[in-house]
Design a protein around this motif. Structure first.
Motif, PDB file in Angstrom:
ATOM      1  N   LEU A  99       0.831  -1.205   0.000  1.00  0.00           N
ATOM      2  CA  LEU A  99       0.000   0.000   0.000  1.00  0.00           C
ATOM      3  C   LEU A  99       0.867   1.257   0.000  1.00  0.00           C
ATOM      4  O   LEU A  99       0.539   2.256  -0.654  1.00  0.00           O
ATOM      5  N   THR A 151      -6.719  -5.495   6.719  1.00  0.00           N
ATOM      6  CA  THR A 151      -6.231  -4.930   5.459  1.00  0.00           C
ATOM      7  C   THR A 151      -6.920  -3.618   5.140  1.00  0.00           C
ATOM      8  O   THR A 151      -6.275  -2.627   4.769  1.00  0.00           O
ATOM      9  N   ILE A 152      -8.228  -3.578   5.280  1.00  0.00           N
ATOM     10  CA  ILE A 152      -8.978  -2.353   4.995  1.00  0.00           C
ATOM     11  C   ILE A 152      -8.568  -1.245   5.960  1.00  0.00           C
ATOM     12  O   ILE A 152      -8.435  -0.077   5.579  1.00  0.00           O
ATOM     13  N   CYS A 183      -5.441   0.135   4.757  1.00  0.00           N
ATOM     14  CA  CYS A 183      -5.664   0.889   3.514  1.00  0.00           C
ATOM     15  C   CYS A 183      -5.971   2.350   3.806  1.00  0.00           C
ATOM     16  O   CYS A 183      -5.656   3.230   3.001  1.00  0.00           O
ATOM     17  N   CYS A 184      -6.591   2.611   4.935  1.00  0.00           N
ATOM     18  CA  CYS A 184      -7.043   3.968   5.235  1.00  0.00           C
ATOM     19  C   CYS A 184      -5.948   4.870   5.804  1.00  0.00           C
ATOM     20  O   CYS A 184      -6.109   6.096   5.781  1.00  0.00           O
ATOM     21  N   TRP A 229      -0.542   4.544   4.196  1.00  0.00           N
ATOM     22  CA  TRP A 229       0.153   5.177   3.083  1.00  0.00           C
ATOM     23  C   TRP A 229       0.530   6.633   3.357  1.00  0.00           C
ATOM     24  O   TRP A 229       1.335   7.222   2.622  1.00  0.00           O
TER      25      TRP A 229
END
Length: 267
Positions: free
Chosen positions: A79, A133-134, A137-138, A141
């Protein structure tokens, strides 16, 4: 000497993973094999790390937990590359006003605690790799995006970049031949720290009962089980805690010394 130190930590991590992942294959012991007559046995030749309350081999379960922890860490690193790197470069290459606007959006997301995001994801999707994982993702990064933007903004002031722009070099050419080659060190270091953060966060969530659910296993879950049985079966806490501590220590040292693998600045 510095390069030798970096090589040592890289080799140590590789050996640790190879040992953990190969021993169950060599011994043929399954992490899910239940043997009630061998419950809570101390470390022995038959079970090097002992067994849990269902007679499952602790070494095999630690191996499985380490594998899951690295899956989560690799997802966080991916990510960082796919989202953070691209977002940071775009914010650095557009006009200053647009770049500041993009970074303010990232700052707003960054202000939300990662733990809260993870808990919300687990609440919606249930415990498991999907929710973790989600959650990553938020937020995972953003550090890469901020660091990469700062790096490119600094490189844009260098003479060799200004000279290339004067000759008509495109943004893509600058990214390929100047920005990426001169940012390899910081990219690799940030990715390594992201792996550490992801492994620790997954372990923490599993420790407090919000991470992976049975039959999946994680190092944090094993540490939680060991803590509950510390008075009678201390090896159940000692071994998983030692593995994750050693893993995080080696990764942190690798991130700090990773610059020794990178070639000098290219101009």
């Amino acid at each position: 000497q510095k390069k030798a130190t970096s090589s040592f930590f890289l080799i140590a991590i590789s050996l640790l993973l190879v040992i953990l992942l190969s021993i169950p294959r060599l011994t043929g012991i399954s992490a899910t094999s239940i043997q009630l007559n061998a419950a809570n046995e101390p470390p022995s030749l038959a079970h090097l790390f002992g067994t849990d309350d269902l007679g499952r081999d602790l070494l095999a379960r630690i191996t499985l937990g380490t594998k899951i922890s690295f899956i989560v860490g690799m997802i966080a690193a991916l990510l960082d590359l796919l989202v953070g790197l691209v977002y940071g470069m775009i914010a650095a290459l557009v006009s200053r006003k647009k770049g500041e606007f993009l970074m303010r959006i990232a700052d707003v997301i960054y202000c939300i605690p990662t733990t809260l995001i993870m808990i919300l994801a687990i609440t919606v999707f249930g415990p498991g790799l999907l929710a973790i994982t989600i959650g990553f993702c938020c937020s995972s990064w953003i550090n890469m995006a901020r660091i990469m933007r700062g790096q490119i903004m600094s490189l844009k002031e260098r003479n060799f970049v200004i000279f290339s722009q004067t000759l008509g070099a495109s943004n893509w050419w600058l990214i390929r031949y100047h920005f990426i080659p001169n940012s390899v060190e910081i990219i690799l270091s940030t990715i390594t720290y992201s792996i550490v953060k992801a492994i620790f966060m997954e372990a923490f969530l599993s420790f407090v009962g919000l991470g992976l659910s049975h039959p999946q296993v994680s190092l944090g879950g094993l540490i939680a089980e060991g803590t509950a049985n510390l008075d009678f079966y201390p090896w159940r806490l000692f071994f998983p805690a030692s593995v994750i501590s050693l893993l995080i220590f080696l990764l942190n040292q690798l991130a700090e010394n990773i610059k020794n693998f990178v070639v000098p600045e290219k101009e």
